[in-house]
Scaffold this motif. Structure first.
Motif, PDB file in Angstrom:
ATOM      1  N   SER A  79       0.766  -1.269  -0.190  1.00 25.54           N
ATOM      2  CA  SER A  79       0.052   0.073   0.299  1.00 25.54           C
ATOM      3  C   SER A  79       0.830   1.544  -0.370  1.00 25.54           C
ATOM      4  O   SER A  79       0.482   2.001  -0.884  1.00 25.54           O
ATOM      5  CB  SER A  79      -0.856  -0.406   0.986  1.00 25.54           C
ATOM      6  OG  SER A  79      -1.456  -0.761   0.824  1.00 25.54           O
ATOM      7  N   LEU A  83       0.965   3.468  -3.255  1.00 25.07           N
ATOM      8  CA  LEU A  83       1.200   4.637  -2.874  1.00 25.07           C
ATOM      9  C   LEU A  83       1.904   6.045  -2.961  1.00 25.07           C
ATOM     10  O   LEU A  83       1.563   7.293  -3.878  1.00 25.07           O
ATOM     11  CB  LEU A  83       0.413   5.427  -1.243  1.00 25.07           C
ATOM     12  CG  LEU A  83      -0.190   6.772  -0.747  1.00 25.07           C
ATOM     13  CD1 LEU A  83      -1.440   7.041  -1.227  1.00 25.07           C
ATOM     14  CD2 LEU A  83      -0.159   6.512   0.842  1.00 25.07           C
ATOM     15  N   THR A  84       3.118   5.990  -2.852  1.00 25.89           N
ATOM     16  CA  THR A  84       3.881   6.616  -3.320  1.00 25.89           C
ATOM     17  C   THR A  84       3.942   6.914  -5.098  1.00 25.89           C
ATOM     18  O   THR A  84       3.968   8.490  -5.382  1.00 25.89           O
ATOM     19  CB  THR A  84       5.785   5.716  -2.954  1.00 25.89           C
ATOM     20  OG1 THR A  84       5.537   6.002  -0.976  1.00 25.89           O
ATOM     21  CG2 THR A  84       6.501   6.583  -3.198  1.00 25.89           C
ATOM     22  N   THR A  86       1.986   6.033  -7.226  1.00 29.73           N
ATOM     23  CA  THR A  86       0.531   7.114  -7.879  1.00 29.73           C
ATOM     24  C   THR A  86       1.017   8.216  -7.321  1.00 29.73           C
ATOM     25  O   THR A  86       0.672   8.971  -8.486  1.00 29.73           O
ATOM     26  CB  THR A  86      -0.326   6.227  -7.692  1.00 29.73           C
ATOM     27  OG1 THR A  86      -0.131   4.828  -7.377  1.00 29.73           O
ATOM     28  CG2 THR A  86      -1.497   7.058  -7.891  1.00 29.73           C
ATOM     29  N   MET A 127      -5.171   6.708  -4.682  1.00 30.01           N
ATOM     30  CA  MET A 127      -4.040   7.031  -3.171  1.00 30.01           C
ATOM     31  C   MET A 127      -5.131   7.112  -2.555  1.00 30.01           C
ATOM     32  O   MET A 127      -4.495   6.836  -1.167  1.00 30.01           O
ATOM     33  CB  MET A 127      -3.847   9.126  -3.923  1.00 30.01           C
ATOM     34  CG  MET A 127      -2.387   8.740  -4.654  1.00 30.01           C
ATOM     35  SD  MET A 127      -1.744  10.178  -5.348  1.00 30.01           S
ATOM     36  CE  MET A 127      -0.845  10.323  -3.570  1.00 30.01           C
ATOM     37  N   GLN A 130      -5.689   3.316  -1.128  1.00 28.75           N
ATOM     38  CA  GLN A 130      -4.253   2.696  -0.943  1.00 28.75           C
ATOM     39  C   GLN A 130      -4.244   3.290   0.804  1.00 28.75           C
ATOM     40  O   GLN A 130      -3.876   2.489   1.565  1.00 28.75           O
ATOM     41  CB  GLN A 130      -3.312   3.438  -1.811  1.00 28.75           C
ATOM     42  CG  GLN A 130      -3.198   2.151  -2.870  1.00 28.75           C
ATOM     43  CD  GLN A 130      -3.261   1.332  -2.857  1.00 28.75           C
ATOM     44  OE1 GLN A 130      -2.534   0.367  -1.664  1.00 28.75           O
ATOM     45  NE2 GLN A 130      -3.797   0.300  -3.759  1.00 28.75           N
ATOM     46  N   LEU A 131      -4.177   4.994   0.812  1.00 31.99           N
ATOM     47  CA  LEU A 131      -4.123   5.324   2.349  1.00 31.99           C
ATOM     48  C   LEU A 131      -4.979   4.644   3.424  1.00 31.99           C
ATOM     49  O   LEU A 131      -5.014   4.573   4.715  1.00 31.99           O
ATOM     50  CB  LEU A 131      -4.283   6.672   1.739  1.00 31.99           C
ATOM     51  CG  LEU A 131      -3.776   7.092   3.733  1.00 31.99           C
ATOM     52  CD1 LEU A 131      -2.876   7.596   4.335  1.00 31.99           C
ATOM     53  CD2 LEU A 131      -4.672   8.990   3.734  1.00 31.99           C
TER      54      LEU A 131
END
Length: 144
Positions: A79, A83-84, A86, A127, A130-131
């Motif tokens: 995740s 996230l990074t 993306t 994002m 994923q967060l």
């Protein structure tokens, strides 16, 4: 209360996907920067140089996190990595929108802008997901 069963593809399937992602990112990076190079694409203008850094950063980030995933891929790390990548990709999309280094001709410009907008909003949605997954995994780990 029924416990929700969380299913992930097998480790072998995930690793296969990571290998393909590493290969794709490496080949794309090579194709853009070395051979044949972005200059060979007829619809890209010289303004492409203004976005090349962020596009390259996105590919490098994708390559790097997938190499890490080959070694270990707990959900929280997956995740965080996604996230990074993306987030870097979102910056690249914004920069491409600002510079718009394309010379398509009239009928294609609106379609290219729509594609960039879809990428922008899709990245934001990804994002957020994923967060949420990252926070949920963290709280699940603390309860154990």
């Amino acid at each position: 209360m029924l416990k929700q069963i969380e299913r992930r593809p097998s480790r072998a399937s995930r690793r296969t996907g990571y290998v393909f992602a590493v290969m794709f990112n490496a080949v794309a990076l090579y194709a853009i920067l070395v051979w044949p190079g972005w200059q060979q694409v007829p619809f890209l203008t010289s303004d492409t140089e203004q976005v090349l850094g962020w596009v390259s950063a996105t590919l490098i980030a994708g390559l790097a996190v997938n190499v890490v995933y080959l070694l270990t891929d707990p959900r929280w790390l997956k995740s965080l990595g996604d996230l990074t990548v993306t987030g870097v990709g979102l910056v690249a999309i914004i920069r491409v929108w600002q510079v718009f280094p394309f010379d398509f001709g009239d009928p294609w410009v609106p379609l290219a802008r729509i594609a960039l907008a879809i990428g922008f909003f899709g990245s934001i949605a990804a994002m957020i997901v994923q967060l949420v997954v990252l926070v949920a995994d963290g709280s699940r780990a603390r309860r154990r």
